[in-house]
Design a protein around this motif. Structure first.
Motif, PDB file in Angstrom:
ATOM      1  N   PRO B  78       0.945  -1.211   0.138  1.00  0.00           N
ATOM      2  CA  PRO B  78      -0.121  -0.077   0.023  1.00  0.00           C
ATOM      3  C   PRO B  78       0.763   1.124   0.249  1.00  0.00           C
ATOM      4  O   PRO B  78       1.937   0.862   0.155  1.00  0.00           O
ATOM      5  CB  PRO B  78      -0.853  -0.223   1.274  1.00  0.00           C
ATOM      6  CG  PRO B  78      -0.545  -1.511   1.695  1.00  0.00           C
ATOM      7  CD  PRO B  78       0.757  -1.901   1.295  1.00  0.00           C
ATOM      8  N   LEU B  81       2.242   3.119   4.677  1.00  0.00           N
ATOM      9  CA  LEU B  81       2.655   2.073   5.598  1.00  0.00           C
ATOM     10  C   LEU B  81       3.382   2.429   6.827  1.00  0.00           C
ATOM     11  O   LEU B  81       4.280   3.393   6.707  1.00  0.00           O
ATOM     12  CB  LEU B  81       3.540   0.935   4.980  1.00  0.00           C
ATOM     13  CG  LEU B  81       3.033  -0.330   4.518  1.00  0.00           C
ATOM     14  CD1 LEU B  81       4.004  -1.068   3.942  1.00  0.00           C
ATOM     15  CD2 LEU B  81       1.980  -0.854   5.371  1.00  0.00           C
ATOM     16  N   GLU B  82       2.930   2.084   7.980  1.00  0.00           N
ATOM     17  CA  GLU B  82       3.588   2.351   9.192  1.00  0.00           C
ATOM     18  C   GLU B  82       3.481   1.286  10.131  1.00  0.00           C
ATOM     19  O   GLU B  82       2.528   0.673  10.193  1.00  0.00           O
ATOM     20  CB  GLU B  82       2.964   3.713   9.866  1.00  0.00           C
ATOM     21  CG  GLU B  82       4.075   4.256  10.766  1.00  0.00           C
ATOM     22  CD  GLU B  82       3.220   5.286  11.348  1.00  0.00           C
ATOM     23  OE1 GLU B  82       3.957   5.966  12.449  1.00  0.00           O
ATOM     24  OE2 GLU B  82       2.432   6.009  10.794  1.00  0.00           O
ATOM     25  N   ILE B  92       9.984  -7.607   9.907  1.00  0.00           N
ATOM     26  CA  ILE B  92       8.865  -6.976   8.840  1.00  0.00           C
ATOM     27  C   ILE B  92       9.129  -7.692   7.579  1.00  0.00           C
ATOM     28  O   ILE B  92       8.232  -8.150   7.080  1.00  0.00           O
ATOM     29  CB  ILE B  92       9.470  -5.425   8.648  1.00  0.00           C
ATOM     30  CG1 ILE B  92       9.302  -4.751   9.754  1.00  0.00           C
ATOM     31  CG2 ILE B  92       8.555  -4.918   7.209  1.00  0.00           C
ATOM     32  CD1 ILE B  92       7.846  -4.036   9.997  1.00  0.00           C
ATOM     33  N   TRP B 137       9.980  -2.146   3.092  1.00  0.00           N
ATOM     34  CA  TRP B 137       8.548  -2.467   2.690  1.00  0.00           C
ATOM     35  C   TRP B 137       8.804  -3.304   1.457  1.00  0.00           C
ATOM     36  O   TRP B 137       7.785  -4.249   1.315  1.00  0.00           O
ATOM     37  CB  TRP B 137       7.589  -1.349   2.443  1.00  0.00           C
ATOM     38  CG  TRP B 137       7.221  -0.151   3.331  1.00  0.00           C
ATOM     39  CD1 TRP B 137       7.456   1.044   3.375  1.00  0.00           C
ATOM     40  CD2 TRP B 137       7.444  -0.334   5.069  1.00  0.00           C
ATOM     41  NE1 TRP B 137       7.119   1.884   4.447  1.00  0.00           N
ATOM     42  CE2 TRP B 137       7.374   0.802   5.377  1.00  0.00           C
ATOM     43  CE3 TRP B 137       7.421  -1.558   5.750  1.00  0.00           C
ATOM     44  CZ2 TRP B 137       7.062   1.077   7.183  1.00  0.00           C
ATOM     45  CZ3 TRP B 137       7.436  -1.374   7.178  1.00  0.00           C
ATOM     46  CH2 TRP B 137       7.308  -0.175   7.579  1.00  0.00           C
ATOM     47  N   ARG B 140       9.546  -6.699   2.024  1.00  0.00           N
ATOM     48  CA  ARG B 140       8.543  -7.613   2.541  1.00  0.00           C
ATOM     49  C   ARG B 140       7.747  -8.380   1.702  1.00  0.00           C
ATOM     50  O   ARG B 140       7.356  -9.527   1.520  1.00  0.00           O
ATOM     51  CB  ARG B 140       7.760  -6.626   3.418  1.00  0.00           C
ATOM     52  CG  ARG B 140       6.496  -7.758   3.952  1.00  0.00           C
ATOM     53  CD  ARG B 140       5.702  -6.676   4.728  1.00  0.00           C
ATOM     54  NE  ARG B 140       4.904  -5.833   3.889  1.00  0.00           N
ATOM     55  CZ  ARG B 140       3.769  -6.310   3.144  1.00  0.00           C
ATOM     56  NH1 ARG B 140       3.124  -7.487   3.255  1.00  0.00           N
ATOM     57  NH2 ARG B 140       2.882  -5.344   2.163  1.00  0.00           N
TER      58      ARG B 140
END
Lengths: 329, 242
Positions: B78, B81-82, B92, B137, B140
């Protein structure tokens, strides 16, 4: 590292349980007493160790484990380190159910188990109201709002019950019960609490992958194929069973569910899935130690267990707010 | 053969009647003004929104896959992201293995190496810079090893070095036999790194095709309401508002 932490906490729980069994105003040989109790030998040592201290110790451990586990699960699910198990209103529901038994003498056939059972029924009713209010959109933000509304309703109803107390003694008894304690509760209570803790614990444990996935938000958890709504309901149901059963037996033992997961979180690398077991062990340890402290105080000034955990927990809560404030300055 | 085919995909008031297809090895860019429906389209493909129409993956309707199978085949990064917790980079990235219910260290390490985050695998993600975080991210979703990778605005707020870094990683991933769909605002980067483009406007698809077929002065002026300068022959290609 997490495994080592679990072993360490497990060992500390065993030590605390042993100290708890040995704590009391009358000195007895605990092991001998337990052995006599198991063989149904009639002696004061058997009576004190088997009928008084053993249930008290086990109840303290189970109540603490339930609170710690529910706190860790709810904080993970709602992605908020400041969530306390009382947030979803189940504690207030359990208190309301128990208050009904106090005042209106409901379920007399169940004897001493009437109050905890009524507490569980109260917790279940509040849970149903929570699920009905949060509806099909049972997502964390909605749960928080629905929980606040439902817990406010339960608190208001509890205030009504207190307001119309039939006599001052009933009110006093209820208020003392609400302050929280594991004293003077027989082994029968364990038959109610143990299955509830196992069932609630399994429901929460089964959703640990969802707790990890939710770390990056609901969208990511959804895209990882995790069932956020369905799994979330299992987490809420599990927590309601854990909290409802613990509160209906021991009254309000506050702040354990908030403080214990918070303290242990850095030790498990902040992973919400790995926090569950240490929080259960940590909760058991804290409540058991708090109960030992309560017993070590002079008998003429009896301090309730819930009062002690609240007294110890509130400064921690203030510290958390302070720390959070520093981040924004 | 197309890896994914989408026909008549609609999301209530947010997306209307989208038809598109993508082959393995292709980077498809979704471009268009804010609110055109780029993110909605990515979310609908990932199964996060109730939608009508048909999505086929490897010739099979997407409904025939379970949620877990779908998550193994299609991964979404998305736009915003947090992490709620100070999780380590390794933790992560290992979340990409959740649909597979394993924690294959070789795959996780490979994803970290590919995105150049292996050097700070044990650092908490909240202590990283924006550029480092963007690569985490990405690692991931790469650890997820999806057939179709959906990425929403991966280069927003990144400096030009990290922009190129991230786009090259996505391009390499596509060339290994996967399909990558990226929502982008930067038209020059879209021209440089995408094989095909789809232009959206007000929840509808305006044009889909090769870069030179979509990035035309007429189309861009019609959709973005500004005059544009386009030089696709330049190295790198340039698309700017005048």
């Amino acid at each position: 590292m997490v495994r080592g932490l679990n072993w360490l906490l497990g060992l500390m729980v065993l030590v605390a349980a042993a100290v708890s069994m040995d704590s009391g105003r009358i000195e007895i040989e605990v092991i001998n007493g337990l052995w006599q109790w198991l063989r149904s030998i009639d002696s004061s040592a058997a009576l004190i160790s088997g009928e008084i201290r053993l249930p008290r110790t086990l109840l303290a451990l189970l109540v603490g484990a339930a609170m710690g586990l529910a706190g860790a699960a709810l904080q993970g699910f709602l992605r908020n380190p400041l969530v306390d198990p009382s947030l979803i209103g189940v504690s207030q529901g359990a208190a309301l159910g128990a208050a009904g038994v106090f005042y209106f003498n409901l379920l007399p056939a169940l004897g001493i188990l009437a109050m905890p059972l009524a507490g569980l029924i109260g917790a279940a009713l509040i849970l149903l109201a929570l699920i009905a209010l949060s509806g099909s959109m049972a997502r964390p933000a909605i749960i928080i709002m629905a929980g606040l509304a439902i817990s406010a309703l339960a608190s208001a109803l509890l205030a009504v019950v207190l307001n119309f107390a039939p006599n001052p003694y009933a009110m006093q008894e209820l208020v003392f019960w609400l302050l929280g304690s594991v004293a003077n509760r027989g082994i029968d209570y364990l038959y109610l609490l143990l299955p509830a803790v196992i069932l609630g614990g399994l429901l929460v444990w089964h959703q640990r992958r969802l707790l990890l996935g939710l770390s990056l938000g609901e969208q990511v958890a959804d895209s990882l194929g995790l069932q956020v709504v369905r799994g979330g309901r299992f987490i809420i149901l599990g927590c309601a069973i854990l909290i409802g059963s613990a509160v209906s037996i021991a009254g309000n033992v506050g702040f354990v569910g908030l403080v214990v997961p918070h303290l242990l979180r850095p030790l498990v690398g902040y992973r919400p899935d790995r926090l569950l077991l240490p929080s259960a062990l940590g909760g058991a340890l804290v409540v058991c130690v708090a109960d030992i402290l309560v017993r070590s105080l002079p008998p003429e000034h009896e301090l309730k267990l819930g009062v002690l955990t609240a007294l110890a927990g509130t400064p921690f809560f203030i510290w958390l707010v302070w720390k959070e404030r520093q981040r924004w300055i | 053969m197309d890896l994914m085919t989408i026909s008549g995909l609609s999301v209530m008031q947010r997306l209307q009647d989208i038809d598109l297809s993508i082959r393995a090895g292709v980077v498809l860019g979704l471009i268009g003004p804010n609110g055109a429906g780029k993110s909605t389209l990515l979310h609908a493909i990932a199964g996060l929104l109730d939608s009508s129409g048909q999505i086929e993956l490897d010739g099979q309707p997407i409904e025939q896959y379970s949620a877990e199978q779908r998550a193994r085949l299609i991964a979404l990064q998305p736009q915003f992201l947090e992490s709620a917790w100070a999780l380590s980079v390794h933790d992560i990235v290992s979340m990409g293995r959740l649909p597979w219910a394993d924690s294959d260290q070789q795959i996780i390490e490979q994803a970290m190496r590919r995105t150049n985050v292996l050097g700070f695998a044990q650092r908490p993600v909240n202590q990283l810079s924006g550029g480092e975080r963007a690569r985490v991210w990405l690692a991931r979703v790469l650890a997820n090893q999806p057939r179709v990778l959906l990425v929403d605005e991966p280069i927003a707020n990144l400096d030009i070095h990290y922009q190129q870094d991230v786009m090259q990683i996505l391009r390499d991933y596509a060339q290994q036999g996967h399909a990558v769909i990226i929502a982008l605002h930067d038209l020059s980067l879209a021209a440089r790194y995408c094989d095909r483009l789809c232009l959206l406007e007000q929840t509808q698809l305006v044009s889909c095709g090769r870069v030179d077929q979509v990035l035309t002065e007429k189309l861009l002026q019609q959709v973005f309401k500004v005059e544009v300068f386009i030089d696709l022959a330049a190295r790198p290609p340039v698309v700017l508002s005048r």
